[in-house]
Enzyme design. Structure first.
Site, short mmCIF file in Angstrom:
data_model
loop_
_atom_site.label_atom_id
_atom_site.label_comp_id
_atom_site.label_asym_id
_atom_site.label_seq_id
_atom_site.Cartn_x
_atom_site.Cartn_y
_atom_site.Cartn_z
N GLY A 14 0.81 -1.22 0.00
CA GLY A 14 0.00 0.00 0.00
C GLY A 14 0.84 1.27 0.00
O GLY A 14 2.07 1.21 0.03
N ARG A 15 0.15 2.41 -0.03
CA ARG A 15 0.85 3.71 -0.06
C ARG A 15 1.76 3.87 1.15
O ARG A 15 2.95 4.18 1.02
CB ARG A 15 -0.19 4.85 -0.08
CG ARG A 15 -0.88 5.05 -1.41
CD ARG A 15 -2.03 6.03 -1.27
NE ARG A 15 -3.14 5.40 -0.57
CZ ARG A 15 -4.35 5.17 -1.09
NH1 ARG A 15 -4.62 5.57 -2.31
NH2 ARG A 15 -5.29 4.58 -0.40
N MET A 16 1.21 3.66 2.35
CA MET A 16 2.03 3.82 3.55
C MET A 16 3.00 2.65 3.71
O MET A 16 4.16 2.84 4.07
CB MET A 16 1.14 3.92 4.79
CG MET A 16 0.43 5.24 4.95
SD MET A 16 1.58 6.61 5.20
CE MET A 16 2.20 6.24 6.83
N GLY A 80 -0.76 1.78 12.56
CA GLY A 80 -1.04 3.11 12.02
C GLY A 80 -2.40 3.18 11.37
O GLY A 80 -2.91 4.27 11.11
N PRO A 101 -2.65 7.26 16.00
CA PRO A 101 -3.51 7.81 14.95
C PRO A 101 -2.74 8.71 13.98
O PRO A 101 -3.16 8.86 12.84
CB PRO A 101 -4.55 8.62 15.74
CG PRO A 101 -4.55 8.02 17.10
CD PRO A 101 -3.13 7.56 17.34
N ASN A 102 -1.63 9.30 14.45
CA ASN A 102 -0.82 10.11 13.53
C ASN A 102 0.64 10.04 13.96
O ASN A 102 0.96 10.32 15.12
CB ASN A 102 -1.31 11.57 13.52
CG ASN A 102 -0.87 12.28 12.26
OD1 ASN A 102 0.31 12.21 11.89
ND2 ASN A 102 -1.80 12.93 11.59
N HIS A 130 -8.19 14.93 3.42
CA HIS A 130 -7.33 13.82 3.00
C HIS A 130 -7.55 13.47 1.53
O HIS A 130 -8.57 13.83 0.95
CB HIS A 130 -7.60 12.57 3.85
CG HIS A 130 -7.02 12.63 5.23
ND1 HIS A 130 -7.64 13.30 6.26
CD2 HIS A 130 -5.87 12.13 5.74
CE1 HIS A 130 -6.89 13.19 7.35
NE2 HIS A 130 -5.81 12.49 7.06
N LYS A 134 -8.68 7.55 0.91
CA LYS A 134 -8.82 7.21 2.34
C LYS A 134 -10.20 6.61 2.60
O LYS A 134 -11.21 7.19 2.20
CB LYS A 134 -8.61 8.46 3.20
CG LYS A 134 -8.63 8.18 4.70
CD LYS A 134 -8.19 9.39 5.48
CE LYS A 134 -8.36 9.20 6.98
NZ LYS A 134 -7.56 8.07 7.51
N1 LIG Z 1 -1.18 6.76 11.63
C1 LIG Z 1 -0.75 7.55 10.63
O1 LIG Z 1 0.10 8.45 10.81
C2 LIG Z 1 -1.30 7.29 9.25
C3 LIG Z 1 -0.82 8.01 8.15
C4 LIG Z 1 -1.31 7.72 6.88
C5 LIG Z 1 -2.27 6.72 6.72
N2 LIG Z 1 -2.74 6.05 7.81
C6 LIG Z 1 -3.71 4.95 7.71
O2 LIG Z 1 -2.99 3.80 7.24
C7 LIG Z 1 -3.90 2.91 6.56
C8 LIG Z 1 -3.30 2.54 5.22
O3 LIG Z 1 -3.29 3.68 4.37
P1 LIG Z 1 -2.77 3.59 2.87
O4 LIG Z 1 -3.04 4.90 2.25
O5 LIG Z 1 -1.41 3.01 2.83
O6 LIG Z 1 -3.81 2.52 2.26
P2 LIG Z 1 -3.63 1.61 0.97
O7 LIG Z 1 -5.02 1.24 0.55
O8 LIG Z 1 -2.74 2.26 -0.02
O9 LIG Z 1 -2.85 0.30 1.50
C9 LIG Z 1 -3.44 -0.68 2.32
C10 LIG Z 1 -2.81 -2.03 1.96
O10 LIG Z 1 -3.21 -3.01 2.91
C11 LIG Z 1 -3.35 -4.23 2.21
N3 LIG Z 1 -4.13 -5.16 3.04
C12 LIG Z 1 -5.49 -5.28 3.13
N4 LIG Z 1 -5.79 -6.25 4.00
C13 LIG Z 1 -4.63 -6.77 4.47
C14 LIG Z 1 -4.31 -7.80 5.40
N5 LIG Z 1 -5.26 -8.51 6.04
N6 LIG Z 1 -2.99 -8.05 5.66
C15 LIG Z 1 -2.02 -7.37 5.03
N7 LIG Z 1 -2.26 -6.37 4.13
C16 LIG Z 1 -3.56 -6.08 3.87
C17 LIG Z 1 -4.00 -3.83 0.90
O11 LIG Z 1 -3.87 -4.84 -0.10
C18 LIG Z 1 -3.23 -2.56 0.57
O12 LIG Z 1 -2.07 -2.83 -0.22
C19 LIG Z 1 -5.23 3.68 6.49
O13 LIG Z 1 -6.08 3.24 7.54
C20 LIG Z 1 -4.83 5.12 6.71
O14 LIG Z 1 -5.87 5.90 7.26
C21 LIG Z 1 -2.26 6.33 9.06
#
Ligand SMILES: NC(=O)c1ccc[n+]([C@@H]2O[C@H](COP(=O)([O-])OP(=O)(O)OC[C@H]3O[C@@H](n4cnc5c(N)ncnc54)[C@H](O)[C@@H]3O)[C@@H](O)[C@H]2O)c1
Length: 216
Positions: A14-16, A80, A101-102, A130, A134
């Site tokens: 994923g992105r993060m 996260g 959360p952040n 966002h 999201k």
């Molecule tokens: N805490 C922070 O500072 C912070 C910052 C940014 C994003 N986030 C959160 O992080 C989460 C991910 O964001 P993103 O933009 O990377 O999302 P994203 O959709 O780009 O990536 C999520 C990934 O998780 C994978 N996935 C789904 N189910 C899974 C499982 N059971 N096991 C392993 N992988 C699995 C998906 O295939 C996908 O590649 C979101 O909930 C977002 O709100 C938190």
């Protein structure tokens, strides 16, 4: 825990998750031992055996099960992912759990400043903005900010292409307003906080811990 921390990432495609994998690979005191993601054909169960810490950036309906699987295997968990029931983390045992959360230091400071300001001004509202990929709204950061503030500030959510992660807290009182704003302009903004969390999760004196501020 050995001197090199073995780290597995859930949501690695994923992105993060991709950004976290790169940050872990760039850290001298860490080794990336696993990438779990259905997009890569790997599960958390496949990667926890080789890890000291699991970092979860997946989706709201997956984070708790992933954390449960890791903790049951004695692997510490840094979460996260937002938008899940964080109260359920208190049921997990076997290893430490840290949910932030952040992870951006500026966002943590924004929350603290907003909490302080809310003691002195009549009302406040939160606007969180966002990217349109999201899944959850309002954001975990906005909900956490509201929890820390006095009163019950309403939260407004904006989802648009072009945005990353942004939040404004606007406070109002007679003849004046105060605006506290934080912008994450890229995902690297979260990485120092994520690496700090990975280094500290194994030595927490209680679990679960919610919020990066407890490590600063
Ligand atoms: N805490 C922070 O500072 C912070 C910052 C940014 C994003 N986030 C959160 O992080 C989460 C991910 O964001 P993103 O933009 O990377 O999302 P994203 O959709 O780009 O990536 C999520 C990934 O998780 C994978 N996935 C789904 N189910 C899974 C499982 N059971 N096991 C392993 N992988 C699995 C998906 O295939 C996908 O590649 C979101 O909930 C977002 O709100 C938190």
């Amino acid at each position: 825990m050995t001197s090199v921390i073995r780290v597995a990432v859930a949501g690695a495609a994923g992105r993060m998750g991709q950004t976290v994998c790169a940050a872990v690979e760039g850290a001298d005191d860490m080794e990336l031992t696993g990438r779990a993601d259905p997009a890569l054909g790997t599960t958390v169960a496949d990667v926890v055996g080789d890890a000291d810490v699991l970092v979860d950036f997946t989706q709201p309906d997956q984070a708790l099960d992933n954390a449960r699987a890791a903790a049951a295997a004695g692997v510490h968990v840094v979460i996260g992912t937002s938008g899940f029931d964080a109260d359920a983390l208190s049921e997990l045992s076997g290893a430490n759990v840290l949910f932030c959360p952040n992870f951006a230091i500026g966002a943590v400071l924004m929350m603290q400043f907003a909490a302080e300001a809310s003691k002195h001004m009549a009302r406040a509202e939160i606007i969180e903005l966002h990217h349109d990929g999201k899944l959850d709204a309002p954001s975990g950061t906005a909900k956490r900010t509201a929890e820390l503030m006095q009163g019950e500030p309403p939260i407004h959510s904006v989802r648009l292409p072009g945005l990353v992660a942004h939040q404004e807290v606007i406070l109002g009182d007679v003849g004046q307003t105060l605006t506290i704003r934080h912008d994450s302009i890229n995902r690297e903004s979260f990485m120092p906080g994520v690496l700090l969390a990975i280094r500290k999760v194994g030595s927490l004196d209680r679990s679960p811990v919610v919020g990066l501020e407890h490590l600063l």
